[in-house]
Scaffold this active site. Structure first.
Site, PDB file in Angstrom:
ATOM      1  N   GLY A 190     -16.481  67.108 -23.100  1.00 48.92           N
ATOM      2  CA  GLY A 190     -16.476  66.099 -24.156  1.00 48.92           C
ATOM      3  C   GLY A 190     -15.909  64.805 -23.630  1.00 48.92           C
ATOM      4  N   ARG A 191     -16.071  63.733 -24.391  1.00 46.14           N
ATOM      5  CA  ARG A 191     -15.451  62.481 -23.984  1.00 46.14           C
ATOM      6  C   ARG A 191     -14.982  61.692 -25.186  1.00 46.14           C
ATOM      7  NH1 ARG A 191     -18.310  58.923 -20.303  1.00 46.14           N
ATOM      8  NH2 ARG A 191     -19.059  60.735 -19.162  1.00 46.14           N
ATOM      9  N   GLY A 192     -13.909  60.985 -24.991  1.00 48.81           N
ATOM     10  CA  GLY A 192     -13.363  60.180 -26.073  1.00 48.81           C
ATOM     11  C   GLY A 192     -12.702  58.950 -25.503  1.00 48.81           C
ATOM     12  N   SER A 211      -9.725  58.386 -24.789  1.00 47.30           N
ATOM     13  CA  SER A 211      -8.672  58.594 -23.802  1.00 47.30           C
ATOM     14  C   SER A 211      -9.210  59.099 -22.472  1.00 47.30           C
ATOM     15  CB  SER A 211      -7.620  59.555 -24.339  1.00 47.30           C
ATOM     16  OG  SER A 211      -8.213  60.774 -24.690  1.00 47.30           O
ATOM     17  N   GLY A 212     -10.460  59.520 -22.442  1.00 47.12           N
ATOM     18  CA  GLY A 212     -11.003  59.956 -21.167  1.00 47.12           C
ATOM     19  C   GLY A 212     -12.076  61.010 -21.318  1.00 47.12           C
ATOM     20  N   LYS A 263      -8.737  66.700 -18.079  1.00 47.23           N
ATOM     21  CA  LYS A 263      -9.085  65.384 -18.618  1.00 47.23           C
ATOM     22  C   LYS A 263      -8.783  64.298 -17.611  1.00 47.23           C
ATOM     23  CE  LYS A 263      -8.853  63.701 -22.845  1.00 47.23           C
ATOM     24  NZ  LYS A 263      -8.312  63.408 -24.167  1.00 47.23           N
ATOM     25  N   ASP A 272      -4.343  59.874 -34.098  1.00 42.42           N
ATOM     26  CA  ASP A 272      -5.797  60.045 -34.104  1.00 42.42           C
ATOM     27  C   ASP A 272      -6.175  61.467 -34.517  1.00 42.42           C
ATOM     28  OD1 ASP A 272      -8.423  59.324 -33.941  1.00 42.42           O
ATOM     29  OD2 ASP A 272      -8.530  59.355 -31.755  1.00 42.42           O
TER      30      ASP A 272
END
Ligand code: NAG
Length: 780
Positions: A500-502, A504-505, A521, A614
């Site tokens: 996954g990605r968001g 923060s990285g 991560k 978050d």
């Protein structure tokens, strides 16, 4: 002074001659040993002994012109971190002082006037010390002509212990007096008479052992007092062991790191690693994990901080203490609070009013504690703290006239511990000083209280028993380690499988060499400041809760910053909750409770105050039993501390889950998480995403939520029979606990209140959910 006049006084002449004398010898520099008959002089600031690998330097360490200490320090530390001092109590003059290995075999430190300030006392009729040598370990040794060690600095530690330096029964690490004040301070680390390593405050007014938790028995603190050998120490890897069973490890356990264990002047014992690139020190373990800092601790009402620039000095009363008969008293209750020790009298089976009366009639009494029919009157207030685990209350005795209006930020008081002590210097004048010590109380107490309260919530239905306390700290830190980038590259097959990605990285799946499956991560660029990263890693390592994603380690090489955490089988909540997928009621309740517990831990029990900022379904991971684990905590603080431009650091979070105060530019408190939790909770109930229902970039998102809340409120008020079926996910088809659902709707609505003061705390959300936890088995 006189030195610059044309006519020299005899003393100045002496200085001049000795100075010239030593300049002649100044050619022999960067040596690692001193032969008999030679000296180091204070004037030449390059006249040192340096260990063969250059790690340590030995020589004169000075402040100003007339305070010099014969010392050993880390060569490559930013502010010359001193590890040993010969003459901490008696600094010598910056001119004319010298240390020499005398003809009779003793190392002698002389002040400018020739007085002997310190000596190794190694002269013997047969010759004494032949040479002084500074070893790579940081040990200064004096050897005779046969090479036998006659004296070594390792036997006389000051406030610091180095790797492989044995710490024995005759030794003490004693703190400095303060920053830059090298004199002997008040805090010591030592083996007590019962063979246990302790920390003690031994000040001018009082003495108090404060670590490990003095109110526990030795075994309850994870120690033993049976082994009389009284020996302790740590190795280069950062593993500390002791004959009393104290064991701990640096969180960056491994070789090639320079370390020290220091009794700091604020009363905490800390293990440090030297960060090679910044030449500054990183804390890798500390005895007391919860210390008073500005904003974290406060004085009780009726008292104020004695010195706002130095919290260590504690609190002082806002009133003139008096014993006069005419004084009218009042009592101020502080719930779930206690002060350690200094009990005057203990009464059993006594009413509250009688307890109060006992305190009123005893002039020494400053407070009393009352719990379950028992009463303690207190003669001094010291080491106070507030914790939900403390039963009963403490009642401070204050003059009627003193102002006890509530503090401006009552939360601060609740999340923290206060340390207050009073001592009486004379009974007639009754002058009192209150000290607020930097340390809270023992690590045992702190860790134990905080860990226990987490576990208590988790286990109280099933066991009701206390967890094994011995597990304490070692467990928390031992599994955390530093990884090499190459190792992670291999584990992820060169970062192949993306999970996954968001913001923060990007997260990758990996398999470590021990076959553990992990999530790795790669942090985004904003986290790349080294100091910031280290600070954050040391926060994350302390967080340990079953509803928070467990971090196993980190990697920091060049520009790469990675966090390695547990791999959670079922992915994130959004993949299960929203159509076409579906979650049963049992899982929904379990997830709602689990998230609440995790957030409550972060907000209230964690060693450092952490706001997530978050909370959203994407950040809630589900394990194989659908136990939720919150991911990405700790990063909010990290990006804020990173000194970014204010907009991106200020606004964090995801539209639709963000509390209104983000937009209002108010200070951010834990209540932003409560709001986001409320949105997630209502989504869990309804099985839809509120933020998906409307167009982006309008107030529509809020409106959808608002409409739901308004309708729910109206239906509840009217007592409509079918209201619940209407409000919940229709796909549940009646398969749910009405009690639990009602409670969850109520909590959800209160969490998304516009006014943050009306939102509950996560602690109370957990309590409310626990109250209806078992309903599930009865109904449905
Ligand atoms: C006492 O502690 C020392 C040092 O940790 C250890 O080597 C020794 O075996 C212990 N003795 C006993 C009787 O446990």
């Amino acid at each position: 002074m006189g030195c610059y006049r044309p006519v020299l006084s005899p003393k100045c002449f002496l200085i001049l001659v000795t100075t010239l004398f030593f300049y002649c010898f100044a050619t022999a520099k960067t040596r690692n040993s001193l032969e008999r008959g030679s000296s180091l002089s204070v004037e030449d600031d390059s006249d040192f002994l340096i260990s063969p690998d250059k790690s340590f330097t030995c020589g004169f360490f000075g402040v100003g012109t007339n305070a010099y200490w014969f010392s050993i320090w880390f060569t490559n530390s930013k502010d010359r971190t001193v590890v040993w001092m010969a003459n901490r109590e008696r600094p010598v003059n910056g001119m004319g002082s010298r240390v020499s290995l005398s003809r009779d075999g003793s190392m002698v430190l002389r002040d400018v006037d020739g007085t002997i300030v310190w000596e190794s006392s190694t002269s013997t009729p047969t010759g004494g010390a032949e040479r002084a040598e500074l070893l790579n370990s940081g040990n200064l040794v004096l050897k005779d002509s046969q090479g036998k060690t006659l004296w070594q600095s390792f036997d006389f530690p000051t406030d610091t212990l180095l790797p492989n330096q044995p710490f024995t029964k005759s030794m003490k690490l004693i703190s400095m007096l303060g920053k830059g004040n090298f004199g002997t301070g008040y805090y010591s680390f030592y083996f007590d008479n019962d063979n246990v390593l302790r920390l003690i405050y031994d000040g001018p007014d009082m003495t108090s052992v404060y670590w490990p938790n003095p109110s526990n028995r030795v075994l309850a603190n994870g120690r033993t007092n049976y082994n009389t050998s009284r020996i302790a120490g740590f190795d280069e890897m950062g593993n500390f062991v002791s004959s009393d069973d104290l064991k701990f490890s640096a969180f960056d356990m491994g070789m090639r790191v320079k370390r020290r264990l220091t009794m700091d002047y604020d009363g905490n014992l800390r293990l440090y690693s030297l960060s090679g690139s910044t030449e500054s020190w990183v804390i890798t373990w500390q005895a007391l994990t919860q210390q008073c800092k500005r904003g974290k601790c406060s004085c009780p009402r009726g008292y104020e901080v004695a010195d706002t620039t130095d919290w260590h000095k504690g609190c002082k009363p806002k009133f003139q203490p008096t014993c006069s008969q005419s004084q009218q008293w009042k009592f101020m209750q502080i719930q779930h609070a206690d002060f350690y020790g200094f009990d005057l009298i203990y009464y059993e089976s006594i009413s509250f009013l009688r307890c109060r009366k006992q305190c009123l009639e005893d002039c020494r009494c400053q407070a009393f504690s009352y719990r379950e029919d028992s009463c303690y009157t207190k003669g001094a207030l010291f080491n106070g703290y507030v914790s939900p685990n403390i039963p009963g209350s403490i009642y401070l005795r204050l003059p009627q006239s003193v102002d006890t209006s509530p503090p401006t930020n009552p939360n601060v008081f609740n999340t923290c511990r206060i340390n207050v002590s009073t001592t009486h210097t004379s009974t007639s004048k009754r002058e009192r000083w209150i000290y607020l010590y930097s340390f809270a109380s023992a690590i045992g107490a702190v860790e134990f209280l905080f860990i226990l309260s987490g576990w208590w919530l988790l286990f109280r239905r099933s066991h009701g028993a206390a967890p094994p306390q011995e597990d304490g700290y070692a467990l928390l830190s031992s599994q955390f380690r530093m990884f090499l980038y190459a190792e992670l590259k291999k584990a992820t097959k060169n970062f192949k499988e993306e999970l996954g990605r968001g913001a923060s990285g990007v997260v990758y799946k990996g398999v470590l060499s021990d076959e553990r499956v992990v999530a790795i991560k790669k942090l985004a660029d904003i986290y790349k400041g080294e100091q910031v990263f280290w600070a954050e890693v040391s926060t994350i390592v302390k967080v340990n809760h079953m509803n928070l994603l467990r971090t196993w380690g980190f990697c920091s090489e060049d520009k790469q910053r990675l966090l390695i955490s547990e791999y959670v089988e079922n992915g994130s909540l959004d993949k299960h909750l929203f159509p076409p997928n579906f979650l049963g009621w049992k899982e929904r309740f379990k997830i709602a409770l689990g998230i609440a517990k995790g957030l409550a831990y972060l907000h209230h029990e964690c060693l450092e105050w952490v706001i997530h900022c978050d909370v959203k379904p994407e950040n809630i991971l589900l394990d194989s039993n659908f136990e939720p684990k919150i991911a990405d905590f700790g990063l909010a603080k990290l990006s804020q501390r990173g000194g970014l431009n204010s907009v991106s650091s200020h606004i964090r979070g995801t539209k639709g889950y963000m509390a209104p105060e983000w937009a209002l530019n108010l200070s951010i408190t834990a209540k932003v998480d409560v709001y986001s939790y409320g949105v997630v909770l209502l989504e869990i109930l309804k099985g839809i995403r509120f933020s998906n229902r409307v167009v982006e970039n309008s107030d529509g998102e809020e409106a959808e939520l608002k409409r739901f809340v308004k309708v729910a409120k109206r239906k509840i008020q009217c007592g409509e029979d079918q209201w619940m079926e209407d409000m919940l996910d229709p796909r549940l088809e009646g398969q749910f606990s009405r009690n639990q659902a009602a409670k969850m709707v109520e909590i959800g609505i209160s969490c998304v209140e516009e006014d943050r003061n009306k939102r509950p705390t996560m602690d109370s959300v957990v309590q409310m959910l626990l109250e209806c936890e078992e309903e599930h088995n009865i109904q449905q």
